[in-house]
Design a protein around this motif. Structure first.
Motif, PDB file in Angstrom:
ATOM      1  N   TRP A  60     -24.402  -8.456 124.660  1.00  0.00           N
ATOM      2  CA  TRP A  60     -25.062  -9.534 123.950  1.00  0.00           C
ATOM      3  C   TRP A  60     -25.017  -9.353 122.443  1.00  0.00           C
ATOM      4  O   TRP A  60     -25.498 -10.198 121.707  1.00  0.00           O
ATOM      5  CB  TRP A  60     -26.512  -9.645 124.422  1.00  0.00           C
ATOM      6  N   VAL A  61     -24.520  -8.242 121.996  1.00  0.00           N
ATOM      7  CA  VAL A  61     -24.366  -7.981 120.568  1.00  0.00           C
ATOM      8  C   VAL A  61     -22.894  -7.710 120.306  1.00  0.00           C
ATOM      9  O   VAL A  61     -22.343  -6.706 120.751  1.00  0.00           O
ATOM     10  CB  VAL A  61     -25.223  -6.782 120.120  1.00  0.00           C
ATOM     11  N   ASP A  62     -22.252  -8.618 119.585  1.00  0.00           N
ATOM     12  CA  ASP A  62     -20.808  -8.491 119.370  1.00  0.00           C
ATOM     13  C   ASP A  62     -20.449  -7.198 118.651  1.00  0.00           C
ATOM     14  O   ASP A  62     -19.394  -6.614 118.911  1.00  0.00           O
ATOM     15  CB  ASP A  62     -20.294  -9.693 118.573  1.00  0.00           C
ATOM     16  N   SER A  63     -21.323  -6.744 117.785  1.00  0.00           N
ATOM     17  CA  SER A  63     -20.988  -5.588 116.959  1.00  0.00           C
ATOM     18  C   SER A  63     -20.880  -4.286 117.755  1.00  0.00           C
ATOM     19  O   SER A  63     -20.345  -3.300 117.250  1.00  0.00           O
ATOM     20  CB  SER A  63     -22.018  -5.411 115.845  1.00  0.00           C
ATOM     21  N   VAL A  64     -21.362  -4.266 118.988  1.00  0.00           N
ATOM     22  CA  VAL A  64     -21.268  -3.031 119.761  1.00  0.00           C
ATOM     23  C   VAL A  64     -20.079  -3.034 120.715  1.00  0.00           C
ATOM     24  O   VAL A  64     -19.769  -2.001 121.322  1.00  0.00           O
ATOM     25  CB  VAL A  64     -22.565  -2.751 120.562  1.00  0.00           C
ATOM     26  N   LYS A  65     -19.441  -4.177 120.849  1.00  0.00           N
ATOM     27  CA  LYS A  65     -18.267  -4.228 121.739  1.00  0.00           C
ATOM     28  C   LYS A  65     -17.182  -3.297 121.217  1.00  0.00           C
ATOM     29  O   LYS A  65     -16.881  -3.285 120.039  1.00  0.00           O
ATOM     30  CB  LYS A  65     -17.748  -5.668 121.819  1.00  0.00           C
TER      31      LYS A  65
END
Length: 123
Positions: A60-65
């Motif tokens: 749900w958080v793009d920055s952790v992908k």
């Protein structure tokens, strides 16, 4: 009694890694989705990622992908959050939470929570 206990937090330099663990007890672990949430100072708690009872991962958080991965060991009633290439903006209290079999992004859809573990990433 349902219990969720997080561990593995700490202080790490930017670019480093941590593995958080969530130990579950008191319910049929295999049937539940486990979500990881975080709350940074002065911010609302946000859903980060989740693993469903069928091992589907939801981010749900793009920055952790590409940096965070979640896995589960049903034999041990454990969920793991592997966090790589950590950034200062990842600093937060990380909590795991349990709900029905599928993942949902909002805190209100989770029934049981752990106490959280602090992750601090220094620049």
């Amino acid at each position: 009694e349902v219990q969720l206990v997080e561990s593995g937090g700490g202080l790490v330099q930017a670019g480093g890694s941590l593995r958080l663990s969530c130990a579950a007890s008191g319910f049929t672990f295999d049937d539940y989705a486990i979500g990881w949430f975080r709350q940074a100072p002065g911010k609302e708690r946000e859903g980060v990622l989740c693993i469903s009872s069928s091992d589907d991962n939801k981010y749900w958080v793009d920055s952790v992908k590409g940096r965070f991965t979640v896995s589960r060991d049903n034999a041990k009633n454990m969920v793991y959050l592997q966090m790589n290439t950590l950034k200062p903006e990842d600093t937060a209290v990380y909590s795991c939470a349990a709900r029905g079999s599928s993942c949902r992004p909002t805190i209100y859809e989770y029934d049981d929570w752990g106490q959280g573990t602090q992750v601090t990433v220094s620049s």
